[in-house]
Write a protein that holds these residues in place. Sequence first.
Motif, PDB file in Angstrom:
ATOM      1  N   SER A 277      16.345  20.618  20.598  1.00 38.71           N
ATOM      2  CA  SER A 277      17.463  21.193  21.347  1.00 38.71           C
ATOM      3  C   SER A 277      17.255  21.048  22.844  1.00 38.71           C
ATOM      4  CB  SER A 277      17.624  22.678  20.984  1.00 38.71           C
ATOM      5  OG  SER A 277      17.889  22.840  19.612  1.00 38.71           O
ATOM      6  N   LEU A 278      16.024  21.250  23.307  1.00 41.49           N
ATOM      7  CA  LEU A 278      15.734  21.079  24.729  1.00 41.49           C
ATOM      8  C   LEU A 278      15.899  19.621  25.157  1.00 41.49           C
ATOM      9  CD1 LEU A 278      12.607  23.402  25.118  1.00 41.49           C
ATOM     10  CD2 LEU A 278      14.944  23.850  25.886  1.00 41.49           C
ATOM     11  N   VAL A 279      15.433  18.706  24.321  1.00 40.26           N
ATOM     12  CA  VAL A 279      15.607  17.280  24.618  1.00 40.26           C
ATOM     13  C   VAL A 279      17.077  16.920  24.692  1.00 40.26           C
ATOM     14  CG1 VAL A 279      15.215  14.945  23.745  1.00 40.26           C
ATOM     15  CG2 VAL A 279      13.382  16.635  23.635  1.00 40.26           C
ATOM     16  N   PHE A 280      17.853  17.421  23.732  1.00 38.45           N
ATOM     17  CA  PHE A 280      19.294  17.157  23.732  1.00 38.45           C
ATOM     18  C   PHE A 280      19.950  17.739  24.980  1.00 38.45           C
ATOM     19  CE2 PHE A 280      23.602  18.622  22.599  1.00 38.45           C
ATOM     20  CZ  PHE A 280      24.199  17.399  22.341  1.00 38.45           C
ATOM     21  N   LEU A 281      19.539  18.938  25.387  1.00 37.32           N
ATOM     22  CA  LEU A 281      20.102  19.566  26.578  1.00 37.32           C
ATOM     23  C   LEU A 281      19.814  18.735  27.822  1.00 37.32           C
ATOM     24  CD1 LEU A 281      21.507  22.019  27.875  1.00 37.32           C
ATOM     25  CD2 LEU A 281      19.261  23.100  28.040  1.00 37.32           C
ATOM     26  N   ILE A 282      18.592  18.246  27.951  1.00 39.34           N
ATOM     27  CA  ILE A 282      18.231  17.432  29.113  1.00 39.34           C
ATOM     28  C   ILE A 282      19.004  16.107  29.104  1.00 39.34           C
ATOM     29  CG2 ILE A 282      16.345  16.176  30.221  1.00 39.34           C
ATOM     30  CD1 ILE A 282      14.477  18.401  29.273  1.00 39.34           C
ATOM     31  N   SER A 283      19.156  15.489  27.927  1.00 34.04           N
ATOM     32  CA  SER A 283      19.913  14.236  27.834  1.00 34.04           C
ATOM     33  C   SER A 283      21.365  14.438  28.231  1.00 34.04           C
ATOM     34  CB  SER A 283      19.822  13.680  26.409  1.00 34.04           C
ATOM     35  OG  SER A 283      18.486  13.415  26.043  1.00 34.04           O
ATOM     36  N   ILE A 284      21.962  15.544  27.772  1.00 33.82           N
ATOM     37  CA  ILE A 284      23.351  15.848  28.138  1.00 33.82           C
ATOM     38  C   ILE A 284      23.464  16.078  29.637  1.00 33.82           C
ATOM     39  CG2 ILE A 284      25.163  17.586  27.936  1.00 33.82           C
ATOM     40  CD1 ILE A 284      25.095  15.667  25.628  1.00 33.82           C
ATOM     41  N   ALA A 285      22.477  16.762  30.218  1.00 37.15           N
ATOM     42  CA  ALA A 285      22.496  17.003  31.662  1.00 37.15           C
ATOM     43  C   ALA A 285      22.456  15.695  32.442  1.00 37.15           C
ATOM     44  CB  ALA A 285      21.324  17.899  32.054  1.00 37.15           C
ATOM     45  N   VAL A 286      21.636  14.744  31.982  1.00 38.77           N
ATOM     46  CA  VAL A 286      21.559  13.443  32.650  1.00 38.77           C
ATOM     47  C   VAL A 286      22.891  12.709  32.567  1.00 38.77           C
ATOM     48  CG1 VAL A 286      20.485  11.160  32.551  1.00 38.77           C
ATOM     49  CG2 VAL A 286      19.075  13.206  32.328  1.00 38.77           C
ATOM     50  N   VAL A 287      23.524  12.737  31.382  1.00 37.23           N
ATOM     51  CA  VAL A 287      24.809  12.058  31.202  1.00 37.23           C
ATOM     52  C   VAL A 287      25.887  12.696  32.076  1.00 37.23           C
ATOM     53  CG1 VAL A 287      26.638  11.543  29.551  1.00 37.23           C
ATOM     54  CG2 VAL A 287      24.258  11.260  28.887  1.00 37.23           C
ATOM     55  N   LEU A 288      25.934  14.024  32.116  1.00 34.51           N
ATOM     56  CA  LEU A 288      26.927  14.721  32.942  1.00 34.51           C
ATOM     57  C   LEU A 288      26.702  14.436  34.423  1.00 34.51           C
ATOM     58  CD1 LEU A 288      27.196  18.183  31.141  1.00 34.51           C
ATOM     59  CD2 LEU A 288      28.812  16.271  31.055  1.00 34.51           C
ATOM     60  N   LEU A 289      25.448  14.383  34.821  1.00 37.44           N
ATOM     61  CA  LEU A 289      25.144  14.064  36.215  1.00 37.44           C
ATOM     62  C   LEU A 289      25.599  12.650  36.560  1.00 37.44           C
ATOM     63  CD1 LEU A 289      23.775  15.047  38.807  1.00 37.44           C
ATOM     64  CD2 LEU A 289      21.631  14.100  37.962  1.00 37.44           C
ATOM     65  N   ALA A 290      25.393  11.727  35.630  1.00 39.97           N
ATOM     66  CA  ALA A 290      25.851  10.352  35.858  1.00 39.97           C
ATOM     67  C   ALA A 290      27.371  10.289  35.950  1.00 39.97           C
ATOM     68  CB  ALA A 290      25.358   9.448  34.728  1.00 39.97           C
TER      69      ALA A 290
END
Length: 258
Positions: free
Chosen positions: A236-249
Motif C-alpha cells: 500500500s505504501l509503494v502504491f501510494l508513492i507511485s500514485i504521488a509520482v504520477v500525480l506530480l508528473a
Amino acid sequence: MKALRPISWLYLATAFVFIFLPVVVLVVFSFQDGRLPVPPFKGGTLDWYAKVISDRDLIEAMFNSLVLAVMTSVIALALGFLAAHGLARVKLPGSAFLRLLLIAPMTVSYLIIALGLLQMFHQIGVRPSLVAAGIGHVVINLPLCFAICFAAMGDQQKSAERAARDLGAAEWQVLVQISAPMLAPALAAAFFLSVTFSWDEFIIAFLLTRFDVTLPVEIWSMLKSGISPATNAVGSLVFLISIAVVLLAEFFVLGRRR
C-alpha cells in the motif's frame, strides 16, 4: 448509438473494477486485525503500518529504492535528451540504425539484460551493489527517455535553436536555455516514468545487488516467510508513492502546457 451507450459505460466500469479491485483488496487487508490478510475482515488496525515503519531494513531498502530511482532517472534523462537532440538535429550516416540501437533495449527482457550485465560485471571485477543495479536501471530507462524526447522535437524548437545560434549563443546555451525549456513537458514525463519504472523494478535489482537491496527485493524476502498484513501494508505504501509520482508528473506537465 444511444443504445450502445449503456454497454460502453458497463465496459468502462468493468475495466476499472478489473484494474483497481486487486489494489483495493491489498489496501483493505493491510488493516487486517489478524495474522493473515484473507477474508473475513476482522476489523481495522494500524499495527502493521507501525511494524513496517519501525522495520529498519525495510526503511533502508525504501530509501535505497528512492535514491536509485532518482539518480538513475536523472542520468538516463540527460543521456537520452542529448542523444535525441543530436540525432534529431544532425544528419549522420546510419542515423536510423543508431535510433534503432538506442531503442532496442525496450524490446529485450529485463532478465536477459540483468544476466548480461551480471556476466559483464563479473568479467571486469564489479561486485553486485546498488551502483551495478543503477547501471542496469539506466540501461532500461535510457531508451524510454530517448524515445519521448526524440518524438517531442519538432520544427518549432529547431527554428528557435537556429535563431539563438544566429544571435551568438553557444551550443551549451542553446541546449540549456532554449531546447530544454521548450521540451520541459516531455522531459518531465520521461523523468517521472523512469522513476516509476526504477522504483518498481525487481529482476535487475535482485541479480545485481547483494547487501544493500532495494524495496522490491526486500519485499520478496518478506514473502519467503509467508504472506501477512505487513506485506499488504508495504504494498500500500509503494502504491501510494507511485500514485504521488504520477500525480506530480501530471501536475507539472499540465502546468507547463497552461
